[in-house]
Design an enzyme around this catalytic site. Sequence first.
Site, PDB file in Angstrom:
ATOM      1  CE  LYS A  68      53.373  90.289  63.912  1.00 61.51           C
ATOM      2  NZ  LYS A  68      54.754  90.145  63.467  1.00 61.51           N
TER       3      LYS A  68
ATOM      4  NE  ARG B 129      65.232  89.811  66.283  1.00 58.00           N
ATOM      5  CZ  ARG B 129      64.934  90.241  67.521  1.00 58.00           C
ATOM      6  NH1 ARG B 129      65.793  90.916  68.214  1.00 58.00           N
ATOM      7  NH2 ARG B 129      63.745  90.006  68.038  1.00 58.00           N
TER       8      ARG B 129
ATOM      9  CB  SER C 134      60.513  95.254  63.169  1.00 55.53           C
ATOM     10  OG  SER C 134      61.115  94.872  61.967  1.00 55.53           O
TER      11      SER C 134
ATOM     12  CG  HIS D 238      64.231  92.846  58.226  1.00 58.23           C
ATOM     13  ND1 HIS D 238      63.557  93.922  58.767  1.00 58.23           N
ATOM     14  CD2 HIS D 238      63.807  91.756  58.910  1.00 58.23           C
ATOM     15  CE1 HIS D 238      62.757  93.494  59.725  1.00 58.23           C
ATOM     16  NE2 HIS D 238      62.891  92.187  59.841  1.00 58.23           N
TER      17      HIS D 238
END
Length: 175
Positions: A54, A104, A140, A30
């Site tokens: 979440k 990614r 994460s 990040h």
Amino acid sequence: MTATPDRGVVPEHGSLAVYPGTFDPFTPGHLDLLARARVMFDQIIVLLAVNADKQPTAEATTRAVQVREAMPSAWGNVEVDTWTGLTTAYCLRRGAMVIVRGLRTAADFHHEYQLAAMNETLGIQTVWLPARPELAATSSTAARAYRAAQSDRPSLNAEERPPATHKHEEGPGRV
């Protein structure tokens, strides 16, 4: 933004972008993406999304402080904010016309493409930056799992080590 002959990037005057995410936690990937994006825009807002779907490990305000602490103090064109609701609504409210997102994997692209298409219908463009190969493996989710494993791992302080049972195990440096 304008490319210079030496392959540098000069932000368009007054450009504002939003880099949204839950940032739970804020990873080196990040930070790297933010470092690259902040030279492309006059100002960038790291937007900590509050998403009811979440279950973050920390409140948004705590995560915002962690993001600020991870950034160099010289990054005066980076702001950190929190928001509950659609990112595009935040962008329109603040006058940002660009959302910055990291990619990614190819699977990320499929998901991000759908979001970008929706955001574009609302008048907000998306800029994708690929993760650097050496940082792409750390998500994460992986960082949270590693942190949880470390906190669950028993400590091996000298006082807590089991007593040696064999003669050859005794002595300095032996566990």
